[in-house]
Scaffold this motif. Sequence first.
Motif, PDB file in Angstrom:
ATOM      1  N   LEU A   1       1.265 137.173 -23.019  1.00 22.66           N
ATOM      2  CA  LEU A   1       0.534 137.863 -24.075  1.00 22.66           C
ATOM      3  C   LEU A   1       1.473 138.660 -24.958  1.00 22.66           C
ATOM      4  CD1 LEU A   1      -2.444 139.277 -21.978  1.00 22.66           C
ATOM      5  CD2 LEU A   1      -2.518 137.346 -23.569  1.00 22.66           C
TER       6      LEU A   1
ATOM      7  N   ILE B   1      -5.450 138.937 -27.213  1.00 19.27           N
ATOM      8  CA  ILE B   1      -6.850 139.008 -26.801  1.00 19.27           C
ATOM      9  C   ILE B   1      -7.693 139.322 -28.022  1.00 19.27           C
ATOM     10  CG2 ILE B   1      -6.315 139.619 -24.417  1.00 19.27           C
ATOM     11  CD1 ILE B   1      -6.966 142.541 -25.099  1.00 19.27           C
TER      12      ILE B   1
ATOM     13  N   GLN C   1       1.078 137.089 -18.297  1.00 18.98           N
ATOM     14  CA  GLN C   1       0.003 136.287 -18.891  1.00 18.98           C
ATOM     15  C   GLN C   1       0.406 135.696 -20.241  1.00 18.98           C
ATOM     16  OE1 GLN C   1      -3.067 135.510 -17.547  1.00 18.98           O
ATOM     17  NE2 GLN C   1      -2.171 136.359 -15.691  1.00 18.98           N
TER      18      GLN C   1
ATOM     19  N   ARG D   1      -8.849 135.192 -24.459  1.00 18.94           N
ATOM     20  CA  ARG D   1      -7.502 134.980 -24.992  1.00 18.94           C
ATOM     21  C   ARG D   1      -7.591 134.165 -26.278  1.00 18.94           C
ATOM     22  NH1 ARG D   1      -3.242 134.685 -20.720  1.00 18.94           N
ATOM     23  NH2 ARG D   1      -2.490 132.859 -21.807  1.00 18.94           N
TER      24      ARG D   1
ATOM     25  N   TYR E   1      -0.127 134.272 -26.732  1.00 16.39           N
ATOM     26  CA  TYR E   1      -1.538 134.587 -26.855  1.00 16.39           C
ATOM     27  C   TYR E   1      -1.733 136.088 -27.037  1.00 16.39           C
ATOM     28  CZ  TYR E   1      -2.340 129.904 -25.063  1.00 16.39           C
ATOM     29  OH  TYR E   1      -2.358 128.553 -24.901  1.00 16.39           O
TER      30      TYR E   1
END
Length: 195
Positions: free
Chosen positions: A82, A4, A80, A120, A2
Amino acid sequence: MYSISAIIEANLEVKKSRFQAFAVPVSSEQAVKDFLESYRDHTTTHQCWAWKIGHDVRFNDDGEPSGTAGRPILTVIEGQNLTNVLILVNRWYGGVKLGKGGLVRAYGGCASQAIQLAERIELIATQSVQLHCEFGELAKIEYELQQLEIAFQADYLADGVLITAEMTDDQIDVINPFLQNLTRGREQLSIQDNL
């Protein structure tokens, strides 16, 4: 994986020190440099950051004790799941020393607050592919690509058309047999190496 969707800011105060985090979507090291340059703030005591783009990571403690700022920020990004994210955390010293554990909690906590506020977005992996077709086959291939919502570029050559596109694995699994059927096995997708 993912990322943002937009820049997010979060603030935290710990024992009179003020922390300000910016979580930023980035797609290249140059984008990181540009952001850090545009957000340079000479009033801060420290500007610590971490980023992850693909599998590449970097972090900076900016004068804080080693491992107390950049690494905790990077841990938030990786924790997370990311990528393509930069987190910058500014600190204005408030006169009370926080100790190593306090710094780790403050930098990581402020970075975490920014990520929790961020929307996200799922990153879908694509591959660059090329295919060649004869002029008479182009309309059918264009139609199929449009049905699958695949953006493409067509370059006209002396012996036909070279089509370049970005496709997901699922789209490749549909287009490759279609192309082989249309061309009676003469053509198939060529997956390009992303350098």
